[in-house]
Design an enzyme around this catalytic site. Structure first.
Site, mmCIF file in Angstrom:
data_model
loop_
_atom_site.group_PDB
_atom_site.id
_atom_site.type_symbol
_atom_site.label_atom_id
_atom_site.label_comp_id
_atom_site.label_asym_id
_atom_site.label_seq_id
_atom_site.Cartn_x
_atom_site.Cartn_y
_atom_site.Cartn_z
ATOM 1 N N ASN A 54 55.609 -51.035 34.250
ATOM 2 C CA ASN A 54 56.851 -51.784 34.093
ATOM 3 C C ASN A 54 57.730 -51.765 35.344
ATOM 4 O OD1 ASN A 54 59.287 -52.898 32.534
ATOM 5 N ND2 ASN A 54 60.018 -50.888 33.180
ATOM 6 N N TYR A 63 59.801 -61.603 45.232
ATOM 7 C CA TYR A 63 59.624 -61.222 43.827
ATOM 8 C C TYR A 63 58.626 -62.147 43.138
ATOM 9 C CZ TYR A 63 60.912 -59.986 39.009
ATOM 10 O OH TYR A 63 60.897 -59.582 37.696
ATOM 11 N N VAL A 72 65.526 -61.983 30.111
ATOM 12 C CA VAL A 72 65.715 -60.842 29.215
ATOM 13 C C VAL A 72 66.832 -59.998 29.809
ATOM 14 C CG1 VAL A 72 64.670 -58.758 28.254
ATOM 15 C CG2 VAL A 72 63.340 -60.877 28.398
#
Length: 269
Positions: A87, A158, A193
């Site tokens: 993660n 990213y 999120v």
């Protein structure tokens, strides 16, 4: 019996956000969870609050020696690794306000993002495959991003790193299957999120609510997702309910990648 009863799990970037939510969800389903991060104070505090089946250890996912040490310690304590969740990741905006677009991103910033967001996943997958191979089964869950599916002009490093995570997931899944193992590897791709990762973009000024609304304006469900909604999918992929699922990608994005949704009319509301 929980859906993950007795499984030994390791979660990176688990001190907060999606990683912390996954650790909580795994524990609720009966797992034993090693939470890892570089935010030691937050990690120790969270693990202490989560109870006896939670343990915090420092892991800098960029460092090969850290991975070797943490997996060796876990195997010494429990003899196996059943689930790894890769993660940990950074966007590039945490420590710098410098441009991240393809024309202006500094090489040092590009490399910094890739070391954590991509190299960390590579090292995690490699060490998990080695740890899981004697038993012949296990679940590797990589946390990707919608940014790895589409181009992101203002976050080139990213987007590049998450795109590579998406494809490396397939390579790991195929290799594990070719070896005759039941080790599975899948990727969850969240978008919008609401986690601490968003704070540099949202800020805390009077226009915060307007910024939030702008970010989700193109999301069909018209809201931010919650970390717990990502964690629910991670539980499924970690469980024995998903033993025929490997090399797959799952979008948790409120329908963003499906396309645009019409705004409901007043008559339809």
């Amino acid at each position: 019996m929980g859906r993950l009863e007795g499984k030994v799990c390791l979660v990176t970037g688990a001190a907060r956000g999606i990683g912390a939510a996954i650790a909580r969800a795994f524990l609720a389903e009966g797992a034993l969870v090693w939470l890892t991060d570089v935010r030691d104070d937050e990690g120790h505090t969270l693990a202490a609050a989560l109870g006896a089946r939670a343990r915090y250890e420092r892991l800098d996912v960029r460092e090969e020696a850290d991975w070797t040490s943490i997996v060796a310690g876990l195997l010494a304590a429990h003899s196996r690794l059943d689930v790894l969740v890769n993660n940990a990741g950074i966007t590039g905006f945490e420590e710098s306000s410098a441009p991240q677009d393809p024309c202006h991103v500094a090489l040092a910033d590009w490399q910094r993002v890739h070391r954590t967001t991509l190299d960390g996943v590579f090292l995690g997958c490699r060490e998990a495959l080695r740890a899981m191979r004697p038993a012949g089964h296990g679940s590797i869950i990589n946390i990707g991003s919608r940014s790895g599916v589409v181009g992101i002009p203002g976050a080139a490093a990213y987007a590049s790193a998450k795109g590579a995570v998406r494809n490396h997931t397939r390579s790991v899944a195929l290799w594990a299957a070719e070896q005759g193992t039941a080790i599975r590897c899948n990727v969850i791709q969240p978008a919008a999120v609401l986690t601490p990762m968003w704070e540099p973009m949202l800020g805390d000024g009077p226009d915060r609510e307007a910024r939030m609304a702008a970010f989700v304006a193109d999301t069909p469900l018209r809201r931010f997702g919650q970390a717990e909604e990502v964690a629910a999918l991670a539980v499924l992929l970690a469980s024995d309910e998903a033993t025929y699922i490997t090399g797959a990608e799952f979008n948790v994005d409120g329908g963003l990648l499906a396309g645009a949704a019409a705004v409901p009319s007043r008559e339809d509301a």
